[in-house]
Design a protein around this motif. Structure first.
Motif, PDB file in Angstrom:
ATOM      1  N   LEU A  60       0.921  -1.284   0.237  1.00 33.99           N
ATOM      2  CA  LEU A  60       0.221   0.019  -0.059  1.00 33.99           C
ATOM      3  C   LEU A  60       0.750   0.849   0.156  1.00 33.99           C
ATOM      4  O   LEU A  60       0.580   2.235   0.700  1.00 33.99           O
ATOM      5  N   HIS A  61       2.037   1.433  -0.487  1.00 35.72           N
ATOM      6  CA  HIS A  61       2.601   2.561  -0.373  1.00 35.72           C
ATOM      7  C   HIS A  61       2.478   3.692  -1.432  1.00 35.72           C
ATOM      8  O   HIS A  61       2.436   4.611  -0.929  1.00 35.72           O
ATOM      9  N   TRP A  62       1.440   3.574  -2.677  1.00 29.15           N
ATOM     10  CA  TRP A  62       0.787   4.364  -3.760  1.00 29.15           C
ATOM     11  C   TRP A  62      -0.103   5.078  -2.658  1.00 29.15           C
ATOM     12  O   TRP A  62      -0.542   5.701  -3.278  1.00 29.15           O
ATOM     13  N   VAL A  63      -0.544   4.734  -1.259  1.00 28.91           N
ATOM     14  CA  VAL A  63      -2.175   5.589  -0.624  1.00 28.91           C
ATOM     15  C   VAL A  63      -1.091   7.083  -0.753  1.00 28.91           C
ATOM     16  O   VAL A  63      -0.603   6.947  -0.517  1.00 28.91           O
ATOM     17  N   THR A  64      -2.105   8.022  -0.997  1.00 29.57           N
ATOM     18  CA  THR A  64      -2.067   9.252  -0.543  1.00 29.57           C
ATOM     19  C   THR A  64      -3.243   9.545   0.342  1.00 29.57           C
ATOM     20  O   THR A  64      -4.305   9.049   0.876  1.00 29.57           O
ATOM     21  N   PRO A  65      -2.584  10.924   0.706  1.00 28.32           N
ATOM     22  CA  PRO A  65      -3.273  11.873   2.124  1.00 28.32           C
ATOM     23  C   PRO A  65      -4.688  11.632   1.520  1.00 28.32           C
ATOM     24  O   PRO A  65      -5.867  11.766   2.058  1.00 28.32           O
ATOM     25  N   GLN A  66      -4.008  12.289  -0.036  1.00 32.92           N
ATOM     26  CA  GLN A  66      -5.329  13.147  -0.302  1.00 32.92           C
ATOM     27  C   GLN A  66      -6.377  11.427  -0.659  1.00 32.92           C
ATOM     28  O   GLN A  66      -7.936  11.498  -0.183  1.00 32.92           O
ATOM     29  N   MET A  67      -6.699  10.536  -0.348  1.00 31.65           N
ATOM     30  CA  MET A  67      -7.688   9.000  -0.414  1.00 31.65           C
ATOM     31  C   MET A  67      -8.147   8.251   0.796  1.00 31.65           C
ATOM     32  O   MET A  67      -9.163   8.843   0.627  1.00 31.65           O
ATOM     33  N   LEU A  68      -6.999   9.075   1.671  1.00 34.05           N
ATOM     34  CA  LEU A  68      -7.678   8.816   3.024  1.00 34.05           C
ATOM     35  C   LEU A  68      -8.093  10.112   3.635  1.00 34.05           C
ATOM     36  O   LEU A  68      -8.975   9.934   4.505  1.00 34.05           O
ATOM     37  N   CYS A  69      -8.054  11.361   2.526  1.00 34.32           N
ATOM     38  CA  CYS A  69      -9.174  12.494   3.058  1.00 34.32           C
ATOM     39  C   CYS A  69      -8.470  13.023   4.828  1.00 34.32           C
ATOM     40  O   CYS A  69      -8.878  12.745   6.024  1.00 34.32           O
ATOM     41  N   VAL A  70      -6.888  13.264   5.114  1.00 31.38           N
ATOM     42  CA  VAL A  70      -6.045  13.248   5.761  1.00 31.38           C
ATOM     43  C   VAL A  70      -5.847  14.870   6.032  1.00 31.38           C
ATOM     44  O   VAL A  70      -5.666  15.252   4.613  1.00 31.38           O
ATOM     45  N   PRO A  71      -6.880  15.251   6.553  1.00 28.51           N
ATOM     46  CA  PRO A  71      -6.325  17.030   6.668  1.00 28.51           C
ATOM     47  C   PRO A  71      -5.591  17.571   7.569  1.00 28.51           C
ATOM     48  O   PRO A  71      -5.208  17.890   8.208  1.00 28.51           O
ATOM     49  N   VAL A  72      -3.953  16.885   6.957  1.00 29.81           N
ATOM     50  CA  VAL A  72      -2.664  17.442   6.559  1.00 29.81           C
ATOM     51  C   VAL A  72      -2.281  18.466   5.437  1.00 29.81           C
ATOM     52  O   VAL A  72      -1.620  16.990   4.757  1.00 29.81           O
ATOM     53  N   ASN A  73      -1.603  19.027   5.664  1.00 33.34           N
ATOM     54  CA  ASN A  73      -0.434  20.304   4.790  1.00 33.34           C
ATOM     55  C   ASN A  73       1.259  19.552   5.066  1.00 33.34           C
ATOM     56  O   ASN A  73       1.421  20.432   5.885  1.00 33.34           O
ATOM     57  N   GLU A  74       1.731  18.426   4.359  1.00 32.73           N
ATOM     58  CA  GLU A  74       3.050  18.438   4.849  1.00 32.73           C
ATOM     59  C   GLU A  74       3.576  19.592   3.764  1.00 32.73           C
ATOM     60  O   GLU A  74       5.298  19.761   4.518  1.00 32.73           O
ATOM     61  N   GLU A  75       3.200  21.126   3.508  1.00 29.04           N
ATOM     62  CA  GLU A  75       4.191  21.436   2.465  1.00 29.04           C
ATOM     63  C   GLU A  75       4.064  22.723   3.542  1.00 29.04           C
ATOM     64  O   GLU A  75       5.448  22.878   3.750  1.00 29.04           O
ATOM     65  N   ILE A  76       3.740  22.541   4.800  1.00 28.44           N
ATOM     66  CA  ILE A  76       4.214  23.525   5.905  1.00 28.44           C
ATOM     67  C   ILE A  76       4.716  23.052   6.987  1.00 28.44           C
ATOM     68  O   ILE A  76       5.214  21.912   6.946  1.00 28.44           O
ATOM     69  N   PRO A  77       5.936  24.003   7.197  1.00 27.70           N
ATOM     70  CA  PRO A  77       7.557  23.148   7.814  1.00 27.70           C
ATOM     71  C   PRO A  77       7.122  22.797   9.331  1.00 27.70           C
ATOM     72  O   PRO A  77       7.303  21.384   9.274  1.00 27.70           O
ATOM     73  N   GLU A  78       5.959  23.529   9.445  1.00 23.33           N
ATOM     74  CA  GLU A  78       5.901  23.452  11.019  1.00 23.33           C
ATOM     75  C   GLU A  78       4.966  21.475  10.952  1.00 23.33           C
ATOM     76  O   GLU A  78       5.380  20.449  11.709  1.00 23.33           O
ATOM     77  N   VAL A  79       4.360  21.223  10.259  1.00 23.54           N
ATOM     78  CA  VAL A  79       3.756  20.062   9.721  1.00 23.54           C
ATOM     79  C   VAL A  79       4.054  18.976   9.557  1.00 23.54           C
ATOM     80  O   VAL A  79       3.844  18.041  10.399  1.00 23.54           O
TER      81      VAL A  79
END
Length: 505
Positions: A259-278
């Motif tokens: 399942l390495h191909w699963v993305t945050p969008q598929m799981l509806c994850v409310p996390v934005n990893e582009e923010i450095p703190e996140v």
């Protein structure tokens, strides 16, 4: 008409998409014991809490013992009856034959014993040597374990000095329990777990009733007792060979790798990893969940799960600028587990379930986070196309490795690449997505236009058919009638029009 039909079609598409979307949601009541006692349940306990599971386990065990006892008695009676019947039929011949067989067996045993004397010592020594070599770990691991055991023992002794007389009794109880566990190595891991749980319960009751220790000190004492005992028992009870824990670990690890191909969008994850703190919070959460395997005490493993969960809540809070909810936490925890792929995940969960202080698992934030982790692992094992809002064909292709979801080009760059280049490729990717959406909208608009033209032609054709079937007969215009107030030349006999009259007063 064209505008209204366009809006109607777009609304239908939105409604269909909303109906197809399926988020990851676990009701909070599902985390509790299914017996309704109010404590947290656990999939390893079949949805019960520790207390209710032990009650159910004892009932099932007593029932099984009773059934086995009745079966043994029945078989013994049948054997005695068969033996009695055979003895009555054989008579004296069986007696002489049994003496001959006894003499023959003794002679054979004597010969075998004489031959064994030449080989017994060397073979036993070699067997012992092979067993020791197979069981003995590397010297560095032994040295590290002994150092940690000595350190924990000193800390436990210093801690018990503050309890005076109860401390001595606690130490004696712990030593007695360790000796008992050393003599019960042949028992199953479930029975050893039951012994540990009984010991926790008995010591906690004695601290409260006999020694009158305050509740806050009881909790600290139980933590130290668990640390002292499980540090010594860790190598015997963690992932033992008599269980299938290692097999489950390999199955979960293989599943997560698939399942390495699963993305945050598929799981509806409310996390934005582009923010450095996140991004830092996500890395810390993954580190904590991986670090769980390096701990030896169940409470320390639970502390790693708790720290990981708190980092997840902070990441969601920074992304959404509001406190996270339970519906946001579970998908993010699943994403962290998929991204980190913790080693020996099932073994750690089983170890915590079997040998942790039950009060810590049934209540508090440690119990809540641990129950969510068990739910996350269960969800990963049963993950399907509908859970990820994918078609079955795409899901099968992703699982078999035939294709993978499209990722941003900037993800393949090294950290040293200029941020402007990454932003440029990101913008190009967004433009390509907008271009695809525009082409899709244009094609749908053309299709809608064609449908409207076909509809207009169809209506026109139907009108023409009706007109041809029922033609209109246009009659000549008839002579107009004279108005009443007009001058009537032909008929002078009509009275004159009425004139208004004025009356005085």
């Amino acid at each position: 008409v064209f505008l209204s039909l366009t809006i109607l079609s777009l609304n239908r598409k939105k409604m269909s998409l909303k109906s197809e979307r399926r988020g990851i949601h676990v009701d909070q009541s599902e985390l509790l014991c299914k017996k309704g006692c109010g404590y947290y349940g656990n999939p390893a306990w079949q949805g019960f809490c520790s207390k209710c599971w032990r009650e159910e386990y004892h009932k099932a065990r007593q029932k099984q013992i009773q059934e086995d006892w009745e079966l043994a008695e029945r078989l013994q009676r049948e054997e005695e009856e068969a033996y009695a019947s055979s003895q009555s039929t054989q008579g004296a011949q069986s007696l002489t034959f049994s003496k001959f067989e006894e003499k023959k067996t003794n002679e054979k045993t004597r010969k075998v014993t004489t031959v064994k004397k030449f080989f017994t010592a060397s073979s036993r020594a070699g067997a012992k040597k092979e067993i020791q070599e197979a069981k003995a770990p590397s010297p560095s691991i032994n040295r590290q374990a002994s150092i940690e055991t000595d350190r924990v023992s000193k800390e436990f002794t210093e801690f018990l000095k503050t309890y005076h007389k109860p401390g001595q009794d606690i130490y004696k109880q712990c030593k007695l329990f360790l000796d008992t566990m050393n003599h019960k190595r042949d028992l199953s891991i479930e029975e050893q777990s039951e012994c540990a749980q009984d010991f926790y319960q008995n010591v906690a009751e004695k601290l409260q009733t006999r020694w009158k220790v305050p509740p806050e000190k009881v909790e600290k004492a139980m933590d130290q007792i668990e640390k002292y005992i499980m540090t010594r028992q860790y190598k015997y009870v963690f992932c033992p060979e008599t269980t299938d824990d290692e097999k489950k670990d390999l199955a979960v690890q293989k599943r997560i790798r698939a399942l390495h191909w699963v993305t945050p969008q598929m799981l509806c994850v409310p996390v934005n990893e582009e923010i450095p703190e996140v991004s830092d919070m996500v890395v810390k959460a993954i580190t904590d969940i991986i670090e769980m395997d390096s701990k030896r005490v169940p409470r320390d493993k639970l502390a790693c799960i708790t720290k990981c969960s708190k980092h997840i809540f902070n990441a969601i809070k920074i992304t959404k600028n509001e406190p996270a909810s339970a519906d946001d936490f579970l998908p993010t925890l699943i994403y962290i587990v998929l991204k980190g792929n913790p080693p020996r995940l099932q073994s750690n969960i089983q170890y915590i379930t079997r040998f942790c202080n039950p009060s810590r698992l049934m209540t508090g934030e440690d119990g809540y986070y641990f129950t969510n982790l068990c739910c996350a692992v269960a969800f990963i094992e049963k993950l399907d196309a509908q859970s990820l809002n994918l078609s079955q064909e795409d899901f099968d292709r992703f699982m078999t490795g035939q294709t993978s979801p499209k990722k941003q080009e900037s993800d393949s760059f090294s950290p040293d690449v200029c941020l402007g280049v990454k932003q440029m490729y990101k913008n190009l990717d967004l433009l390509s997505q907008l271009n695809e959406r525009q082409e899709r909208i244009v094609s749908e608009a053309k299709k809608l236009e064609k449908d409207l033209i076909d509809w207009t032609d169809g209506i026109t054709k139907e009108v023409q058919d009706i007109v041809e079937k029922y033609p209109l007969e246009i009659k000549p215009k008839s002579q107009a009638l004279a108005a009443i107030d007009s001058e009537n030349v032909e008929n002078d006999k009509l009275p004159p029009p009425l004139q208004p009259q004025v009356y005085a007063g």
